[in-house]
Design a protein around this motif. Structure first.
Motif, PDB file in Angstrom:
ATOM      1  N   LEU A  80      10.008   5.012  11.246  1.00 53.97           N
ATOM      2  CA  LEU A  80      11.038   5.428  10.284  1.00 53.97           C
ATOM      3  C   LEU A  80      11.032   6.932  10.001  1.00 53.97           C
ATOM      4  CD1 LEU A  80      10.738   2.563   7.635  1.00 53.97           C
ATOM      5  CD2 LEU A  80      12.518   2.871   9.370  1.00 53.97           C
ATOM      6  N   THR A  81      10.170   7.678  10.686  1.00 56.04           N
ATOM      7  CA  THR A  81       9.997   9.098  10.377  1.00 56.04           C
ATOM      8  C   THR A  81      11.305   9.880  10.409  1.00 56.04           C
ATOM      9  OG1 THR A  81       7.707   9.080  11.155  1.00 56.04           O
ATOM     10  CG2 THR A  81       8.808  11.224  11.033  1.00 56.04           C
ATOM     11  N   TRP A  82      12.029   9.835  11.522  1.00 61.48           N
ATOM     12  CA  TRP A  82      13.244  10.654  11.630  1.00 61.48           C
ATOM     13  C   TRP A  82      14.310  10.291  10.610  1.00 61.48           C
ATOM     14  CZ3 TRP A  82      13.094  15.224  13.332  1.00 61.48           C
ATOM     15  CH2 TRP A  82      12.186  15.576  14.323  1.00 61.48           C
ATOM     16  N   PRO A  83      14.629   9.022  10.426  1.00 63.94           N
ATOM     17  CA  PRO A  83      15.636   8.710   9.400  1.00 63.94           C
ATOM     18  C   PRO A  83      15.201   9.138   7.994  1.00 63.94           C
ATOM     19  CG  PRO A  83      15.225   6.781  10.776  1.00 63.94           C
ATOM     20  CD  PRO A  83      14.250   7.821  11.188  1.00 63.94           C
ATOM     21  N   LEU A  84      13.928   8.911   7.657  1.00 62.41           N
ATOM     22  CA  LEU A  84      13.459   9.253   6.312  1.00 62.41           C
ATOM     23  C   LEU A  84      13.458  10.755   6.070  1.00 62.41           C
ATOM     24  CD1 LEU A  84      10.493   6.731   5.984  1.00 62.41           C
ATOM     25  CD2 LEU A  84      12.670   6.663   4.738  1.00 62.41           C
ATOM     26  N   VAL A  85      12.955  11.512   7.027  1.00 63.19           N
ATOM     27  CA  VAL A  85      12.900  12.967   6.863  1.00 63.19           C
ATOM     28  C   VAL A  85      14.314  13.559   6.887  1.00 63.19           C
ATOM     29  CG1 VAL A  85      12.062  15.114   7.900  1.00 63.19           C
ATOM     30  CG2 VAL A  85      10.537  13.153   7.690  1.00 63.19           C
ATOM     31  N   THR A  86      15.203  12.980   7.681  1.00 65.58           N
ATOM     32  CA  THR A  86      16.599  13.446   7.700  1.00 65.58           C
ATOM     33  C   THR A  86      17.260  13.233   6.343  1.00 65.58           C
ATOM     34  OG1 THR A  86      16.788  13.007  10.072  1.00 65.58           O
ATOM     35  CG2 THR A  86      18.847  13.134   8.816  1.00 65.58           C
ATOM     36  N   VAL A  87      17.094  12.046   5.768  1.00 65.80           N
ATOM     37  CA  VAL A  87      17.689  11.758   4.449  1.00 65.80           C
ATOM     38  C   VAL A  87      17.080  12.675   3.385  1.00 65.80           C
ATOM     39  CG1 VAL A  87      17.899  10.021   2.627  1.00 65.80           C
ATOM     40  CG2 VAL A  87      18.402   9.420   4.996  1.00 65.80           C
ATOM     41  N   ALA A  88      15.766  12.894   3.439  1.00 67.07           N
ATOM     42  CA  ALA A  88      15.126  13.799   2.476  1.00 67.07           C
ATOM     43  C   ALA A  88      15.664  15.219   2.637  1.00 67.07           C
ATOM     44  CB  ALA A  88      13.607  13.773   2.659  1.00 67.07           C
ATOM     45  N   GLY A  89      15.856  15.655   3.878  1.00 62.69           N
ATOM     46  CA  GLY A  89      16.414  16.994   4.120  1.00 62.69           C
ATOM     47  C   GLY A  89      17.832  17.128   3.591  1.00 62.69           C
ATOM     48  N   ILE A  90      18.651  16.106   3.815  1.00 64.65           N
ATOM     49  CA  ILE A  90      20.025  16.148   3.290  1.00 64.65           C
ATOM     50  C   ILE A  90      20.013  16.119   1.769  1.00 64.65           C
ATOM     51  CG2 ILE A  90      22.238  14.921   3.197  1.00 64.65           C
ATOM     52  CD1 ILE A  90      21.664  13.999   6.106  1.00 64.65           C
ATOM     53  N   THR A 138       0.838  -1.204   0.000  1.00 68.03           N
ATOM     54  CA  THR A 138       0.000   0.000   0.000  1.00 68.03           C
ATOM     55  C   THR A 138       0.873   1.254   0.000  1.00 68.03           C
ATOM     56  OG1 THR A 138      -1.771  -1.140   1.170  1.00 68.03           O
ATOM     57  CG2 THR A 138      -1.781   1.259   1.282  1.00 68.03           C
ATOM     58  N   ALA A 139       1.912   1.254   0.824  1.00 69.42           N
ATOM     59  CA  ALA A 139       2.829   2.407   0.880  1.00 69.42           C
ATOM     60  C   ALA A 139       3.522   2.615  -0.468  1.00 69.42           C
ATOM     61  CB  ALA A 139       3.863   2.202   1.979  1.00 69.42           C
ATOM     62  N   GLY A 140       3.881   1.530  -1.138  1.00 69.59           N
ATOM     63  CA  GLY A 140       4.508   1.642  -2.460  1.00 69.59           C
ATOM     64  C   GLY A 140       3.594   2.280  -3.482  1.00 69.59           C
ATOM     65  N   TRP A 141       2.323   1.861  -3.484  1.00 70.19           N
ATOM     66  CA  TRP A 141       1.371   2.472  -4.418  1.00 70.19           C
ATOM     67  C   TRP A 141       1.135   3.942  -4.065  1.00 70.19           C
ATOM     68  CZ3 TRP A 141       0.772   0.705  -8.952  1.00 70.19           C
ATOM     69  CH2 TRP A 141       0.876  -0.656  -9.196  1.00 70.19           C
ATOM     70  N   GLN A 142       1.030   4.228  -2.781  1.00 63.92           N
ATOM     71  CA  GLN A 142       0.882   5.628  -2.372  1.00 63.92           C
ATOM     72  C   GLN A 142       2.092   6.445  -2.816  1.00 63.92           C
ATOM     73  OE1 GLN A 142       0.208   5.730   1.868  1.00 63.92           O
ATOM     74  NE2 GLN A 142      -1.818   4.788   1.697  1.00 63.92           N
ATOM     75  N   ALA A 143       3.278   5.871  -2.678  1.00 59.60           N
ATOM     76  CA  ALA A 143       4.501   6.562  -3.098  1.00 59.60           C
ATOM     77  C   ALA A 143       4.483   6.842  -4.596  1.00 59.60           C
ATOM     78  CB  ALA A 143       5.725   5.747  -2.715  1.00 59.60           C
ATOM     79  N   LEU A 144       4.033   5.875  -5.388  1.00 60.72           N
ATOM     80  CA  LEU A 144       3.948   6.095  -6.843  1.00 60.72           C
ATOM     81  C   LEU A 144       2.996   7.240  -7.178  1.00 60.72           C
ATOM     82  CD1 LEU A 144       3.956   2.474  -8.280  1.00 60.72           C
ATOM     83  CD2 LEU A 144       5.611   4.283  -8.764  1.00 60.72           C
ATOM     84  N   PHE A 145       1.830   7.253  -6.534  1.00 65.58           N
ATOM     85  CA  PHE A 145       0.879   8.336  -6.785  1.00 65.58           C
ATOM     86  C   PHE A 145       1.412   9.671  -6.274  1.00 65.58           C
ATOM     87  CE2 PHE A 145      -2.206   4.792  -7.162  1.00 65.58           C
ATOM     88  CZ  PHE A 145      -2.732   5.132  -8.407  1.00 65.58           C
ATOM     89  N   ALA A 146       2.065   9.665  -5.122  1.00 62.49           N
ATOM     90  CA  ALA A 146       2.632  10.903  -4.582  1.00 62.49           C
ATOM     91  C   ALA A 146       3.738  11.436  -5.488  1.00 62.49           C
ATOM     92  CB  ALA A 146       3.151  10.676  -3.161  1.00 62.49           C
ATOM     93  N   ALA A 191       6.916   7.448   5.964  1.00 65.62           N
ATOM     94  CA  ALA A 191       6.851   7.807   7.384  1.00 65.62           C
ATOM     95  C   ALA A 191       5.427   7.694   7.920  1.00 65.62           C
ATOM     96  CB  ALA A 191       7.389   9.217   7.594  1.00 65.62           C
ATOM     97  N   LEU A 192       4.444   8.068   7.115  1.00 67.36           N
ATOM     98  CA  LEU A 192       3.050   7.955   7.556  1.00 67.36           C
ATOM     99  C   LEU A 192       2.612   6.496   7.675  1.00 67.36           C
ATOM    100  CD1 LEU A 192       1.487  10.881   5.508  1.00 67.36           C
ATOM    101  CD2 LEU A 192       1.765  10.786   7.997  1.00 67.36           C
ATOM    102  N   ASN A 193       3.175   5.647   6.848  1.00 67.70           N
ATOM    103  CA  ASN A 193       2.841   4.229   6.903  1.00 67.70           C
ATOM    104  C   ASN A 193       3.676   3.465   7.934  1.00 67.70           C
ATOM    105  OD1 ASN A 193       0.785   3.360   4.738  1.00 67.70           O
ATOM    106  ND2 ASN A 193       2.067   4.858   3.691  1.00 67.70           N
ATOM    107  N   PHE A 194       4.876   3.952   8.179  1.00 66.67           N
ATOM    108  CA  PHE A 194       5.791   3.308   9.131  1.00 66.67           C
ATOM    109  C   PHE A 194       6.380   4.391  10.041  1.00 66.67           C
ATOM    110  CE2 PHE A 194       5.937   1.027   5.056  1.00 66.67           C
ATOM    111  CZ  PHE A 194       5.427  -0.201   5.459  1.00 66.67           C
ATOM    112  N   PRO A 195       5.618   4.844  11.033  1.00 69.12           N
ATOM    113  CA  PRO A 195       6.027   5.991  11.860  1.00 69.12           C
ATOM    114  C   PRO A 195       7.399   5.854  12.528  1.00 69.12           C
ATOM    115  CG  PRO A 195       3.740   5.418  12.304  1.00 69.12           C
ATOM    116  CD  PRO A 195       4.295   4.342  11.416  1.00 69.12           C
TER     117      PRO A 195
END
Length: 174
Positions: free
Chosen positions: A129-139, A60-68, A123-127
């Motif tokens: 993982l929020t900090w690592p994911l948002v940190t990598v996106a920020g970098i 589900t997260a993968g499909w959401q990611a594709l649409f996003a 992050a919304l699907n796997f809370p």
């Protein structure tokens, strides 16, 4: 008018700080790798693999990611054409660029939008993982300034668009 000049001057100052003052051999090797994390090829690959091979919640997260990714890409394309901002390496003297030069417009950062689309959806699907994911996106966003392709407001705009579309897609009834 004064606010516009204040934002532009801050944009230039922060861009030069990240692009030139932080320059070192280690970051010259690492930042282009973070830039790749926001590339269309990586983002699509990660979303497709997750959508096709993941378990229920991951699928589900993968499909959401594709649409996003699709939604944020369309939004980025629209704003690039509408705003028409010249890239920093073409406009600011002394800009270092480590990436191959792009010929499209600067605002907003598509790499940053893609990385935040993925980070927020996952992050919304796997809370946890929020900090690592948002940190990598920020970098990834910072890397776009480091390699000379975007201003800070381009990165902020891309992050906002990517996160906004990710929230919309995630809140859609699946």
């Amino acid at each position: 008018m004064a606010i516009r000049r204040w934002v532009r001057n801050g944009d230039y100052y922060l861009f030069y700080y990240i692009n030139r003052r932080l320059q070192c051999a280690f970051l010259d090797r690492v930042m282009p790798l973070f830039t790749l994390l926001g590339s269309a090829a990586f983002a699509l690959f990660l979303a497709l693999v997750t959508a096709m091979l993941g378990r229920e919640q991951a699928r589900t997260a993968g499909w959401q990611a594709l649409f996003a990714l699709s939604g944020s890409h369309l939004m980025v394309r629209f704003f690039k054409a509408w705003v028409g901002r010249c890239r920093p390496y073409l406009a600011l003297p002394g800009t270092r660029y480590l990436d191959r030069p792009w010929q499209d417009y600067s605002f907003p950062s598509g790499h940053t939008a893609a990385s935040f689309s993925l980070a927020i959806v996952f992050a919304l699907n796997f809370p946890y993982l929020t900090w690592p994911l948002v940190t990598v996106a920020g970098i990834t966003g910072i890397s776009r300034m480091y390699v000379g392709m975007h201003y800070p407001t381009d990165v902020l705009g891309g992050a906002t668009m990517g996160a906004f579309v990710a929230f919309l897609i995630h809140s859609w009834p699946w």
